[in-house]
Scaffold this motif. Structure first.
Motif, PDB file in Angstrom:
ATOM      1  N   LEU A   1     -45.296  21.527  52.029  1.00 32.03           N
ATOM      2  CA  LEU A   1     -43.955  21.083  51.670  1.00 32.03           C
ATOM      3  C   LEU A   1     -42.914  21.650  52.626  1.00 32.03           C
ATOM      4  CD1 LEU A   1     -44.022  21.239  47.760  1.00 32.03           C
ATOM      5  CD2 LEU A   1     -44.472  19.307  49.277  1.00 32.03           C
ATOM      6  N   LEU A   2     -43.147  22.840  53.156  1.00 32.12           N
ATOM      7  CA  LEU A   2     -42.242  23.413  54.155  1.00 32.12           C
ATOM      8  C   LEU A   2     -42.344  22.625  55.457  1.00 32.12           C
ATOM      9  CD1 LEU A   2     -40.275  25.594  55.105  1.00 32.12           C
ATOM     10  CD2 LEU A   2     -42.255  27.035  55.675  1.00 32.12           C
ATOM     11  N   LEU A   3     -43.559  22.231  55.795  1.00 30.13           N
ATOM     12  CA  LEU A   3     -43.773  21.443  57.002  1.00 30.13           C
ATOM     13  C   LEU A   3     -43.039  20.110  56.913  1.00 30.13           C
ATOM     14  CD1 LEU A   3     -45.441  21.462  59.679  1.00 30.13           C
ATOM     15  CD2 LEU A   3     -47.185  20.180  58.451  1.00 30.13           C
ATOM     16  N   GLU A   4     -43.149  19.458  55.753  1.00 25.34           N
ATOM     17  CA  GLU A   4     -42.501  18.164  55.569  1.00 25.34           C
ATOM     18  C   GLU A   4     -40.994  18.298  55.405  1.00 25.34           C
ATOM     19  OE1 GLU A   4     -44.242  16.140  52.278  1.00 25.34           O
ATOM     20  OE2 GLU A   4     -46.303  16.483  52.947  1.00 25.34           O
ATOM     21  N   GLY A   5     -40.544  19.486  55.034  1.00 28.93           N
ATOM     22  CA  GLY A   5     -39.130  19.685  54.729  1.00 28.93           C
ATOM     23  C   GLY A   5     -38.275  20.086  55.912  1.00 28.93           C
ATOM     24  N   GLY A   6     -38.797  20.008  57.122  1.00 23.68           N
ATOM     25  CA  GLY A   6     -37.962  20.348  58.277  1.00 23.68           C
ATOM     26  C   GLY A   6     -38.732  20.695  59.536  1.00 23.68           C
ATOM     27  N   LEU A   7     -39.827  21.440  59.391  1.00 21.08           N
ATOM     28  CA  LEU A   7     -40.565  21.880  60.580  1.00 21.08           C
ATOM     29  C   LEU A   7     -41.184  20.702  61.326  1.00 21.08           C
ATOM     30  CD1 LEU A   7     -42.365  25.124  59.332  1.00 21.08           C
ATOM     31  CD2 LEU A   7     -40.255  24.912  60.641  1.00 21.08           C
ATOM     32  N   ALA A   8     -41.791  19.771  60.587  1.00 21.22           N
ATOM     33  CA  ALA A   8     -42.429  18.628  61.230  1.00 21.22           C
ATOM     34  C   ALA A   8     -41.396  17.747  61.914  1.00 21.22           C
ATOM     35  CB  ALA A   8     -43.221  17.814  60.209  1.00 21.22           C
ATOM     36  N   GLN A   9     -40.212  17.631  61.315  1.00 22.16           N
ATOM     37  CA  GLN A   9     -39.170  16.814  61.923  1.00 22.16           C
ATOM     38  C   GLN A   9     -38.722  17.405  63.262  1.00 22.16           C
ATOM     39  OE1 GLN A   9     -39.416  17.576  58.756  1.00 22.16           O
ATOM     40  NE2 GLN A   9     -39.150  15.717  57.546  1.00 22.16           N
ATOM     41  N   ARG A  10     -38.634  18.726  63.327  1.00 26.27           N
ATOM     42  CA  ARG A  10     -38.234  19.362  64.586  1.00 26.27           C
ATOM     43  C   ARG A  10     -39.301  19.177  65.657  1.00 26.27           C
ATOM     44  NH1 ARG A  10     -36.341  25.301  62.953  1.00 26.27           N
ATOM     45  NH2 ARG A  10     -37.407  24.846  61.008  1.00 26.27           N
ATOM     46  N   SER A  11     -40.565  19.302  65.259  1.00 21.30           N
ATOM     47  CA  SER A  11     -41.655  19.084  66.211  1.00 21.30           C
ATOM     48  C   SER A  11     -41.651  17.643  66.715  1.00 21.30           C
ATOM     49  CB  SER A  11     -43.009  19.390  65.546  1.00 21.30           C
ATOM     50  OG  SER A  11     -43.109  20.742  65.191  1.00 21.30           O
ATOM     51  N   THR A  12     -41.405  16.712  65.788  1.00 24.37           N
ATOM     52  CA  THR A  12     -41.375  15.297  66.161  1.00 24.37           C
ATOM     53  C   THR A  12     -40.262  15.020  67.154  1.00 24.37           C
ATOM     54  OG1 THR A  12     -42.286  14.637  64.024  1.00 24.37           O
ATOM     55  CG2 THR A  12     -41.116  12.948  65.280  1.00 24.37           C
ATOM     56  N   GLN A  13     -39.089  15.601  66.909  1.00 25.58           N
ATOM     57  CA  GLN A  13     -37.970  15.397  67.828  1.00 25.58           C
ATOM     58  C   GLN A  13     -38.277  15.967  69.204  1.00 25.58           C
ATOM     59  OE1 GLN A  13     -35.329  13.509  67.193  1.00 25.58           O
ATOM     60  NE2 GLN A  13     -34.752  13.797  69.329  1.00 25.58           N
ATOM     61  N   ALA A  14     -38.964  17.106  69.244  1.00 30.46           N
ATOM     62  CA  ALA A  14     -39.338  17.701  70.533  1.00 30.46           C
ATOM     63  C   ALA A  14     -40.299  16.799  71.295  1.00 30.46           C
ATOM     64  CB  ALA A  14     -39.966  19.075  70.303  1.00 30.46           C
ATOM     65  N   ILE A  15     -41.237  16.190  70.561  1.00 28.82           N
ATOM     66  CA  ILE A  15     -42.192  15.264  71.183  1.00 28.82           C
ATOM     67  C   ILE A  15     -41.463  14.033  71.715  1.00 28.82           C
ATOM     68  CG2 ILE A  15     -44.125  13.706  70.733  1.00 28.82           C
ATOM     69  CD1 ILE A  15     -45.146  15.798  68.730  1.00 28.82           C
ATOM     70  N   ILE A  16     -40.542  13.490  70.921  1.00 25.80           N
ATOM     71  CA  ILE A  16     -39.787  12.310  71.343  1.00 25.80           C
ATOM     72  C   ILE A  16     -39.005  12.599  72.621  1.00 25.80           C
ATOM     73  CG2 ILE A  16     -37.836  10.817  70.724  1.00 25.80           C
ATOM     74  CD1 ILE A  16     -38.818  10.958  67.830  1.00 25.80           C
ATOM     75  N   GLU A  17     -38.378  13.760  72.684  1.00 21.22           N
ATOM     76  CA  GLU A  17     -37.607  14.116  73.876  1.00 21.22           C
ATOM     77  C   GLU A  17     -38.508  14.314  75.085  1.00 21.22           C
ATOM     78  OE1 GLU A  17     -35.396  17.539  72.698  1.00 21.22           O
ATOM     79  OE2 GLU A  17     -34.115  16.433  71.292  1.00 21.22           O
ATOM     80  N   ASP A  18     -39.671  14.931  74.866  1.00 23.23           N
ATOM     81  CA  ASP A  18     -40.603  15.175  75.966  1.00 23.23           C
ATOM     82  C   ASP A  18     -41.252  13.886  76.458  1.00 23.23           C
ATOM     83  OD1 ASP A  18     -42.064  17.087  77.647  1.00 23.23           O
ATOM     84  OD2 ASP A  18     -43.813  16.478  76.489  1.00 23.23           O
ATOM     85  N   TYR A  19     -41.344  12.913  75.559  1.00 24.47           N
ATOM     86  CA  TYR A  19     -42.065  11.663  75.829  1.00 24.47           C
ATOM     87  C   TYR A  19     -41.102  10.493  76.011  1.00 24.47           C
ATOM     88  CZ  TYR A  19     -46.650   9.314  75.464  1.00 24.47           C
ATOM     89  OH  TYR A  19     -47.820   8.655  75.716  1.00 24.47           O
ATOM     90  N   ALA A  20     -39.809  10.795  76.167  1.00 23.46           N
ATOM     91  CA  ALA A  20     -38.762   9.776  76.137  1.00 23.46           C
ATOM     92  C   ALA A  20     -38.979   8.677  77.174  1.00 23.46           C
ATOM     93  CB  ALA A  20     -37.392  10.424  76.350  1.00 23.46           C
ATOM     94  N   ASP A  21     -39.350   9.030  78.382  1.00 25.58           N
ATOM     95  CA  ASP A  21     -39.516   8.045  79.443  1.00 25.58           C
ATOM     96  C   ASP A  21     -40.619   7.049  79.095  1.00 25.58           C
ATOM     97  OD1 ASP A  21     -38.993   7.052  82.216  1.00 25.58           O
ATOM     98  OD2 ASP A  21     -41.060   7.698  82.519  1.00 25.58           O
ATOM     99  N   THR A  22     -41.766   7.569  78.613  1.00 24.87           N
ATOM    100  CA  THR A  22     -42.884   6.697  78.241  1.00 24.87           C
ATOM    101  C   THR A  22     -42.521   5.822  77.051  1.00 24.87           C
ATOM    102  OG1 THR A  22     -44.495   8.297  79.062  1.00 24.87           O
ATOM    103  CG2 THR A  22     -45.300   6.639  77.517  1.00 24.87           C
ATOM    104  N   LEU A  23     -41.851   6.397  76.051  1.00 24.48           N
ATOM    105  CA  LEU A  23     -41.461   5.620  74.870  1.00 24.48           C
ATOM    106  C   LEU A  23     -40.516   4.485  75.249  1.00 24.48           C
ATOM    107  CD1 LEU A  23     -40.874   8.455  72.223  1.00 24.48           C
ATOM    108  CD2 LEU A  23     -42.766   6.829  72.310  1.00 24.48           C
ATOM    109  N   ALA A  24     -39.583   4.763  76.147  1.00 24.55           N
ATOM    110  CA  ALA A  24     -38.641   3.725  76.578  1.00 24.55           C
ATOM    111  C   ALA A  24     -39.380   2.582  77.264  1.00 24.55           C
ATOM    112  CB  ALA A  24     -37.595   4.327  77.509  1.00 24.55           C
ATOM    113  N   LYS A  25     -40.345   2.905  78.092  1.00 22.40           N
ATOM    114  CA  LYS A  25     -41.109   1.880  78.799  1.00 22.40           C
ATOM    115  C   LYS A  25     -41.980   1.072  77.832  1.00 22.40           C
ATOM    116  CE  LYS A  25     -41.248   4.380  83.192  1.00 22.40           C
ATOM    117  NZ  LYS A  25     -42.096   5.108  84.161  1.00 22.40           N
ATOM    118  N   LEU A  26     -42.551   1.758  76.829  1.00 19.09           N
ATOM    119  CA  LEU A  26     -43.351   1.054  75.821  1.00 19.09           C
ATOM    120  C   LEU A  26     -42.488   0.101  75.003  1.00 19.09           C
ATOM    121  CD1 LEU A  26     -45.639   3.957  74.532  1.00 19.09           C
ATOM    122  CD2 LEU A  26     -46.418   1.894  75.710  1.00 19.09           C
TER     123      LEU A  26
END
Length: 231
Positions: free
Chosen positions: A53-78
């Motif tokens: 519940l702690l993971l779902e309540g904030g930690l996972a969202q922060r990890s997801t945002q970090a992945i999105i930022e790191d993967y932004a170029d590939t995501l934009a192309k996809l």
């Protein structure tokens, strides 16, 4: 997400190099499951030490945002070539998708670049309606010729497997198996309502950790230490 590149955001933490583990970046992050990382047993314990519940309540969202930022170029192309992406359930990314659905995610092992380069074609503007002799017909009337059609639709409801093996009477007594309950406990590695019926599933990593808990429950019941099952 690319597991080789971005696993550090999900399975890593700021672990001191005093333990003898090698840092994977300039910030001291240690990827738990990598060469030079901690032993598997320790890595599993560290990974599963965070309450769900702690993971779902904030930690996972922060990890997801970090992945999105790191993967932004590939995501934009996809996205540009029509590949649809999202941040997952509750904006929590891949971890919650796996836990709740056992699907709905994409691990990039080279396929993303093939999609970007047009070597893998996409069609996601309509649902499949029917098959015809040469291929697939869609609801909007369009058709695609195909030699082979492969269904990659995920595992579905695990209770369907129980139903096939044990019948409707048993399956109908089984609660929802995926996800976590209101107390934040995983449903899948707990006793079902039928004595002697247990269900396990998931990755090697999850089963290494939770199979020990399940084995202890079975042993406790056999030794009459655990008389009443906590559901």
């Amino acid at each position: 997400m690319n597991l080789d590149r971005q696993w550090k955001y999900l399975g890593g933490g700021e672990v001191s190099t005093d333990f003898g583990f090698h840092c994977t970046d300039d910030f001291g992050h240690i990827a738990l499951y990598t060469e030079g990382g901690p032993p598997l047993e320790l890595a599993d314990n560290l990974f599963h030490s965070i309450p769900h519940l702690l993971l779902e309540g904030g930690l996972a969202q922060r990890s997801t945002q970090a992945i999105i930022e790191d993967y932004a170029d590939t995501l934009a192309k996809l996205n540009k070539v029509g590949f649809r992406t999202s941040s997952g359930m509750k904006e929590a990314g891949v971890l919650l998708q796996i836990k709740e659905r056992a699907g709905g995610h994409h691990f990039d092992t080279g396929g993303s670049q093939l999609i970007i380069d047009g070597k893998i074609k996409l069609k996601n503007d309509s649902a499949i309606c029917s098959f015809y002799e040469e291929g697939v017909e869609f609801v909007n009337g369009s058709r695609v010729e195909a030699d082979v059609v492969i269904f990659a639709t995920g595992v579905g409801d695990i209770r369907d497997t129980i139903r096939k093996i044990c019948g409707n009477e048993v399956a109908d007594t089984c609660p929802r198996i995926m996800g976590v309950d209101q107390e934040g406990e995983m449903n899948i590695y707990r006793p079902l309502h039928r004595i002697g019926l247990w269900y396990m599933g998931g990755s090697f990593q999850a089963n290494r950790f939770y199979s020990q808990h399940l084995a202890l429950q079975i042993k406790a019941m056999e030794e009459k230490v655990l008389i009443e099952r906590y559901m």
